[in-house]
Scaffold this motif. Structure first.
Motif, PDB file in Angstrom:
ATOM      1  N   TYR A   1     -66.598  40.684 -55.933  1.00  0.00           N
ATOM      2  CA  TYR A   1     -67.369  41.648 -56.823  1.00  0.00           C
ATOM      3  C   TYR A   1     -66.054  42.689 -57.022  1.00  0.00           C
ATOM      4  CZ  TYR A   1     -71.447  39.772 -56.645  1.00  0.00           C
ATOM      5  OH  TYR A   1     -73.166  39.174 -56.907  1.00  0.00           O
ATOM      6  N   PRO A   2     -64.740  42.440 -57.946  1.00  0.00           N
ATOM      7  CA  PRO A   2     -63.685  43.443 -57.733  1.00  0.00           C
ATOM      8  C   PRO A   2     -63.566  44.822 -58.112  1.00  0.00           C
ATOM      9  CG  PRO A   2     -63.096  41.520 -59.394  1.00  0.00           C
ATOM     10  CD  PRO A   2     -65.102  41.440 -59.012  1.00  0.00           C
ATOM     11  N   GLN A   3     -65.023  45.129 -58.671  1.00  0.00           N
ATOM     12  CA  GLN A   3     -64.990  46.688 -58.645  1.00  0.00           C
ATOM     13  C   GLN A   3     -65.877  46.909 -57.767  1.00  0.00           C
ATOM     14  OE1 GLN A   3     -63.498  47.773 -61.625  1.00  0.00           O
ATOM     15  NE2 GLN A   3     -63.117  45.781 -61.807  1.00  0.00           N
ATOM     16  N   LEU A   4     -66.845  46.619 -57.017  1.00  0.00           N
ATOM     17  CA  LEU A   4     -67.425  47.154 -55.635  1.00  0.00           C
ATOM     18  C   LEU A   4     -66.454  47.737 -54.841  1.00  0.00           C
ATOM     19  CD1 LEU A   4     -69.724  47.128 -53.989  1.00  0.00           C
ATOM     20  CD2 LEU A   4     -68.786  45.382 -52.854  1.00  0.00           C
ATOM     21  N   ARG A   5     -67.177  49.130 -54.209  1.00  0.00           N
ATOM     22  CA  ARG A   5     -66.684  50.245 -53.867  1.00  0.00           C
ATOM     23  C   ARG A   5     -66.813  50.954 -52.445  1.00  0.00           C
ATOM     24  NH1 ARG A   5     -67.103  55.457 -55.353  1.00  0.00           N
ATOM     25  NH2 ARG A   5     -65.349  55.920 -53.063  1.00  0.00           N
ATOM     26  N   VAL A   6     -68.409  50.260 -52.235  1.00  0.00           N
ATOM     27  CA  VAL A   6     -69.453  51.063 -51.136  1.00  0.00           C
ATOM     28  C   VAL A   6     -70.149  49.526 -51.447  1.00  0.00           C
ATOM     29  CG1 VAL A   6     -70.501  52.295 -49.303  1.00  0.00           C
ATOM     30  CG2 VAL A   6     -69.252  53.213 -51.499  1.00  0.00           C
ATOM     31  N   LEU A   7     -70.192  48.905 -49.586  1.00  0.00           N
ATOM     32  CA  LEU A   7     -70.634  48.250 -49.227  1.00  0.00           C
ATOM     33  C   LEU A   7     -72.059  48.041 -48.009  1.00  0.00           C
ATOM     34  CD1 LEU A   7     -71.553  44.576 -49.494  1.00  0.00           C
ATOM     35  CD2 LEU A   7     -69.847  44.304 -47.772  1.00  0.00           C
ATOM     36  N   PHE A   8     -73.379  47.812 -48.604  1.00  0.00           N
ATOM     37  CA  PHE A   8     -74.364  48.975 -47.750  1.00  0.00           C
ATOM     38  C   PHE A   8     -74.355  47.298 -46.618  1.00  0.00           C
ATOM     39  CE2 PHE A   8     -74.256  52.243 -50.557  1.00  0.00           C
ATOM     40  CZ  PHE A   8     -74.070  53.521 -49.886  1.00  0.00           C
TER      41      PHE A   8
ATOM     42  N   GLY B   1     -64.746  61.718 -52.100  1.00  0.00           N
ATOM     43  CA  GLY B   1     -63.548  62.558 -51.541  1.00  0.00           C
ATOM     44  C   GLY B   1     -62.372  61.417 -51.169  1.00  0.00           C
ATOM     45  N   ASP B   2     -62.364  61.150 -49.819  1.00  0.00           N
ATOM     46  CA  ASP B   2     -61.058  60.843 -49.635  1.00  0.00           C
ATOM     47  C   ASP B   2     -60.681  59.738 -49.393  1.00  0.00           C
ATOM     48  OD1 ASP B   2     -60.237  63.545 -48.781  1.00  0.00           O
ATOM     49  OD2 ASP B   2     -60.709  63.442 -47.378  1.00  0.00           O
ATOM     50  N   TRP B   3     -62.270  58.825 -48.892  1.00  0.00           N
ATOM     51  CA  TRP B   3     -62.236  58.088 -49.327  1.00  0.00           C
ATOM     52  C   TRP B   3     -62.775  56.962 -51.059  1.00  0.00           C
ATOM     53  CZ3 TRP B   3     -65.827  57.821 -44.699  1.00  0.00           C
ATOM     54  CH2 TRP B   3     -65.398  57.355 -43.456  1.00  0.00           C
ATOM     55  N   LYS B   4     -62.267  57.854 -51.964  1.00  0.00           N
ATOM     56  CA  LYS B   4     -63.334  57.314 -53.364  1.00  0.00           C
ATOM     57  C   LYS B   4     -62.180  56.354 -53.990  1.00  0.00           C
ATOM     58  CE  LYS B   4     -60.564  60.512 -56.188  1.00  0.00           C
ATOM     59  NZ  LYS B   4     -60.827  62.169 -57.014  1.00  0.00           N
ATOM     60  N   MET B   5     -61.001  55.982 -53.514  1.00  0.00           N
ATOM     61  CA  MET B   5     -60.323  55.125 -53.958  1.00  0.00           C
ATOM     62  C   MET B   5     -60.252  53.743 -52.622  1.00  0.00           C
ATOM     63  SD  MET B   5     -59.284  55.795 -56.641  1.00  0.00           S
ATOM     64  CE  MET B   5     -57.795  55.020 -57.679  1.00  0.00           C
ATOM     65  N   ASP B   6     -60.782  54.148 -51.844  1.00  0.00           N
ATOM     66  CA  ASP B   6     -61.148  53.076 -50.433  1.00  0.00           C
ATOM     67  C   ASP B   6     -62.128  52.260 -51.033  1.00  0.00           C
ATOM     68  OD1 ASP B   6     -58.884  54.210 -49.926  1.00  0.00           O
ATOM     69  OD2 ASP B   6     -60.053  55.243 -48.107  1.00  0.00           O
ATOM     70  N   LYS B   7     -62.346  50.934 -49.558  1.00  0.00           N
ATOM     71  CA  LYS B   7     -63.156  49.470 -50.671  1.00  0.00           C
ATOM     72  C   LYS B   7     -63.860  50.436 -48.855  1.00  0.00           C
ATOM     73  CE  LYS B   7     -60.938  46.080 -53.379  1.00  0.00           C
ATOM     74  NZ  LYS B   7     -62.291  46.366 -54.006  1.00  0.00           N
ATOM     75  N   VAL B   8     -64.916  50.150 -48.912  1.00  0.00           N
ATOM     76  CA  VAL B   8     -65.744  50.487 -47.209  1.00  0.00           C
ATOM     77  C   VAL B   8     -66.564  50.120 -47.090  1.00  0.00           C
ATOM     78  CG1 VAL B   8     -66.903  52.944 -46.116  1.00  0.00           C
ATOM     79  CG2 VAL B   8     -65.010  53.469 -47.873  1.00  0.00           C
ATOM     80  N   PHE B   9     -66.926  49.202 -45.880  1.00  0.00           N
ATOM     81  CA  PHE B   9     -68.052  48.520 -45.312  1.00  0.00           C
ATOM     82  C   PHE B   9     -68.602  50.025 -44.881  1.00  0.00           C
ATOM     83  CE2 PHE B   9     -69.907  46.082 -41.933  1.00  0.00           C
ATOM     84  CZ  PHE B   9     -70.227  45.511 -42.597  1.00  0.00           C
ATOM     85  N   LEU B  10     -70.314  50.183 -45.254  1.00  0.00           N
ATOM     86  CA  LEU B  10     -71.005  51.035 -44.756  1.00  0.00           C
ATOM     87  C   LEU B  10     -71.904  50.577 -43.680  1.00  0.00           C
ATOM     88  CD1 LEU B  10     -70.487  54.269 -44.228  1.00  0.00           C
ATOM     89  CD2 LEU B  10     -72.210  54.041 -46.136  1.00  0.00           C
ATOM     90  N   TYR B  11     -72.161  50.650 -42.113  1.00  0.00           N
ATOM     91  CA  TYR B  11     -73.080  50.464 -41.048  1.00  0.00           C
ATOM     92  C   TYR B  11     -74.357  50.734 -41.352  1.00  0.00           C
ATOM     93  CZ  TYR B  11     -74.690  48.083 -36.813  1.00  0.00           C
ATOM     94  OH  TYR B  11     -75.719  47.703 -36.075  1.00  0.00           O
ATOM     95  N   PHE B  12     -74.966  50.936 -41.432  1.00  0.00           N
ATOM     96  CA  PHE B  12     -76.448  51.553 -40.939  1.00  0.00           C
ATOM     97  C   PHE B  12     -77.662  50.698 -39.913  1.00  0.00           C
ATOM     98  CE2 PHE B  12     -75.361  53.402 -44.795  1.00  0.00           C
ATOM     99  CZ  PHE B  12     -76.554  55.409 -45.035  1.00  0.00           C
TER     100      PHE B  12
END
Length: 846
Positions: free
Chosen positions: A13-20, A58-69
């Motif tokens: 998914y090339p458009q994916l920004r945040v993976l929860f 904000g600062d990460w809006k152009m980054d790809k982020v893996f977010l761990y909960f």
């Protein structure tokens, strides 16, 4: 493992920004802390939702982020709405490590659908099931009813999701003994998914039968009900002595669903074949003879299964000769049913053709007419049909597999009765015809009818365009009529038929000579010549033609097959070409093969139909004549010696089993003798002797079933077909005729009608494709039936089409609808439009 999956998600998914990723037990915390991902930021939620949200926007809006909960993902509606990063969760994706999660992610399913995925995951992992269910693997269509329908479709080996009527129809075929193992597998898979009750309910909705288990015996019970209602659904009242009435479907809604199931199954060729086999398998329980006894043979059953058909045939067989009209009506209703086995269709064909022969014979009020031309008119207008029906009945009889026909059907008796009636007709008709002809001393010059010996002068010589004459040896008049009908199937062909009277004796050498031009015809003890040129052989016949027409030709039909297109076109540029075709006589005129003559007739018709079309279309021949040297008599019953006569003159120059030629014999008592010259162009002082009717003379080494040479109508009335071809196709089409134009009623949501092709395809009327359906205003509210009206049959009943139209559920309560019939190319202007009363709901009260 997590690293590869994370990278796969972002790659997929090339458009994916945040993976929860939700990890409520902390099982994967250590692995997450050790992650080293290129171009992917790894962040851990530490009860800092506001900070994360600010940075993610904000600062990460152009980054790809893996977010761990380190907590569970929201489960309830309340938890879902209270989740602080809900907008980001909705806009992005969640890492799933199990098969269920991956499946949901792949097909974009929603969280509330996870329980369904869990329940059906075992089957959805199967590639076959997955492929069938693919159309419903999306959030909008992923429901349990759809899943049940999809997996059952796959279990029953369909390649796509099918309707429940088709699914239940297929499931019922698993009651057949050879399908029991397959049924056990299907039942086991349905039980594992806990969907058996859903399938049982669908069976009840469609058939009215509630079963407790999906077993062969339970399905057979359903089939008994299906068979019973298929037979009786058109009956308006139930007989008190009907032992199967417990199976009757009385609920109108179930009747509609039941009829739709039958209709849909009937449209699926392979399934319908098995479905009918399954119904036949229980027909021993729903016995046709019992139903006929309860309701009567004329009750108007909607369907006849094998045993019912044999029971009906058994009732009708004794009336074939005495009441053929009623027999034909009864058998035609059976014949119009579409799903017959070969043996039933062949049997009905035989009985119908036999009944039609009896019908035509019974219509003859008297064989005694005033003049020879009256006999010729009667024969060429009506009596020839008796020969045609006898031939077709005999052909059908030969095809019968008697091992599959019940003993109560007296085939031998029917066959003997038909032959007796035909032989009596032949004898009586020809005895009277020859008696009448004898009153004119057999002098053709006195008869105002076309003669064979005038053919060249009246038909060929006046032509102002190139002509091909096909002479088919022994093609009698009724055979040519069938050929003409077949030729009419070509919408650019225009052809008609007339007759000419062949010379006596009606043999090949005489007939072939009479069709040629010339001045002086001599019999010469059988070595026939015209103007001193022998008529024997193709080369001699061509010489005779060339003497009258420059560049004319004669050729054997068999030789044309070896010509290439260029050579054939060159041949048919000639002004006159005589083509000699010999299929019928070459088969029938030999004792070992005479019983195959009717098969040879079919072969001749097929060959000539194609050849005539090729002459017009490929070889640019404008005018084609098809005629014959003589006809023939054929009796399928072998004649006994006592049925044959002794020859009149043992010293005759020529004798055969139907004639003698010699000097005048004063001792002819049982027969006729006359000069050879009065029925032909021969100048010899010889006399012909023939029997009084259709008798044969005793002669060794020859056949006596197929004969010619005598003076019967079948031998002497030979056809002349004149065929030409239009540049533009004939546009006038045959018309359909509704046989039940008044009081049309829909019963159990089905309208049953018979549509007759009003006239056979002919010179002026060509085939038509029609559409038949039930309409509410302009909307089609039933299945549509497409019929090709292309029959060339003489008998009207052979041009009938049975039509069954099933209305859609949404109009089941409409009191009035319309039956409409259109030519397919014009769906705006109906050629038939009739009001139809819908009695479906009224039927619920009995």
């Amino acid at each position: 493992m997590i690293k590869e999956k994370i990278e796969k998600y972002f790659r997929q998914y090339p458009q994916l920004r945040v993976l929860f990723f939700f990890d409520p037990t902390g099982e994967f915390l250590q692995e997450v802390e050790a992650l080293d991902l290129q171009d992917i930021r790894v962040e851990r939620w530490q009860n800092n939702s506001f900070t994360l949200k600010t940075k993610l926007h904000g600062d990460w809006k152009m980054d790809k982020v893996f977010l761990y909960f380190p907590q569970a993902h929201p489960r309830t509606t309340e938890e879902y709405h209270n989740f602080p990063l809900l907008d980001l969760l909705i806009a992005n994706k969640e890492l799933m490590l199990d098969n269920v999660g991956e499946f949901m992610e792949e097909h974009h399913l929603q969280r509330h659908q996870k329980s369904l995925v869990n329940k059906y995951m075992r089957e959805l992992k199967n590639s076959t099931v997955l492929e069938v269910c693919r159309p419903i693997l999306n959030a909008g269509n992923f429901t349990e009813p759809a899943l049940i329908q999809g997996v059952v479709s796959a279990f029953l080996k369909f390649r796509q999701i099918e309707s429940w009527p088709l699914l239940i129809g297929k499931l019922l075929t698993y009651a057949l003994p050879d399908q029991h193992a397959e049924l056990a597998k299907v039942e086991k898979r349905m039980t594992a998914l806990d969907i058996v009750d859903s399938v049982r309910e669908k069976i009840r909705e469609l058939t009215g039968v509630a079963i407790q288990q999906v077993t062969p015996e339970a399905l057979n019970e359903v089939l008994r009900s299906v068979l019973y209602n298929k037979i009786t659904q058109s009956l308006t009242a139930i007989a008190a002595n009907d032992p199967y009435r417990k199976y009757r479907i009385e609920d109108p809604g179930t009747l509609i669903a039941f009829s739709q199931m039958l209709n849909l199954v009937a449209q699926n060729g392979k399934l319908n074949e098995k479905f009918q086999e399954a119904l036949e398998n229980v027909s021993k329980d729903i016995q046709g003879a019992t139903l006929i006894q309860a309701y009567g043979a004329d009750a108007g059953f909607a369907y006849f299964h094998r045993d019912m058909i044999w029971a009906m045939v058994s009732l009708q067989q004794k009336h074939l000769s005495v009441s053929p009209d009623s027999v034909i009506r009864s058998l035609e209703e059976l014949y119009l049913q579409d799903d017959h086995s070969a043996v039933i269709r062949d049997s009905l064909t035989y009985l119908l053709q036999t009944a039609r022969m009896h019908q035509q014979i019974n219509r003859i009020s008297s064989y005694i007419l005033n003049r020879p031309e009256d006999y010729l008119a009667a024969y060429t207008q009506e009596w020839y049909l008796i020969d045609a029906f006898y031939r077709k009945a005999t052909e059908a009889f030969r095809r019968l597999d008697t091992t599959e026909i019940p003993e109560q059907i007296n085939l031998h008796g029917i066959y003997e009765q038909a032959n007796y009636a035909y032989e009596k007709h032949l004898d009586t008709m020809n005895r009277e015809w020859l008696t009448c002809l004898a009153q004119f001393n057999f002098d053709y010059a006195q008869l105002p009818v076309p003669k064979q010996y005038d053919f060249y002068q009246t038909e060929v010589e006046p032509a102002d365009q190139k002509v091909v004459v096909i002479i088919s040896d022994a093609m009698r008049y009724e055979v040519a009529h069938e050929l003409l009908s077949e030729m009419h199937g070509d919408n650019k062909n225009t052809a008609d038929i007339r007759y000419q009277l062949a010379s006596i004796p009606s043999i090949t050498s005489v007939g072939m000579a009479q069709l040629l031009p010339g001045k002086e015809f001599t019999f010469n003890d059988g070595d026939i010549s015209i103007d001193c040129i022998s008529t024997s052989g193709i080369d001699n016949r061509q010489k005779i033609l060339l003497a009258r027409k420059e560049n004319a030709a004669a050729v054997q039909y068999s030789d044309i097959a070896g010509l290439n297109m260029s050579d054939a076109r060159e041949l048919f540029k000639k002004p006159v070409v005589y083509v000699y075709h010999d299929v019928i006589d070459s088969t029938g005129d030999k004792k070992p093969s005479e019983r195959r003559v009717f098969a040879a007739v079919a072969e001749a018709i097929s060959e000539l139909k194609t050849f005539v079309k090729k002459l017009h279309a490929s070889y640019n021949v404008a005018k084609v004549f098809v005629t014959s040297d003589h006809g023939f008599l054929y009796n399928d019953r072998e004649l006994e010696e006592k049925d044959k006569e002794n020859t009149v003159n043992k010293n005759a120059l020529v004798n055969h089993n139907r004639f003698e030629i010699g000097k005048k014999n004063p001792k002819v008592d049982a027969g006729y003798q006359f000069p050879l010259s009065i029925t032909s162009k021969f100048i010899d002082d010889l006399f012909v002797t023939i029997p009084q009717s259709v008798n044969r003379y005793k002669k060794q080494g020859v056949g006596h079933q197929f004969v010619h040479g005598g003076g019967s109508l079948q031998e002497l009335v030979v056809p002349v077909i004149q065929s030409s071809r239009r540049e533009v196709a004939v546009t006038q089409k045959v018309k359909p005729l509704l046989l039940q134009a008044n009081n049309l009623r829909i019963v159990s949501n089905i309208l049953r009608i018979n549509i007759l092709q009003e006239k056979k395809v002919s010179r002026f009327e060509k085939e038509a494709i029609i559409s038949v359906g039930i309409y509410k205003e302009l909307q089609l509210v039933s299945n549509e039936m497409i019929l090709n009206l292309a029959s060339t049959a003489e008998a009207a009943t052979e041009r009938s089409n049975r039509v069954e139209l099933t209305i859609f559920p949404e109009v089941a309560q409409e009191p009035l609808l319309k039956l409409k019939v259109f030519y397919q190319e014009d769906m705006l202007n109906p050629i038939i439009e009739e009001l139809v009363q819908n009695n479906t709901l009224i039927q619920a009260d009995f």
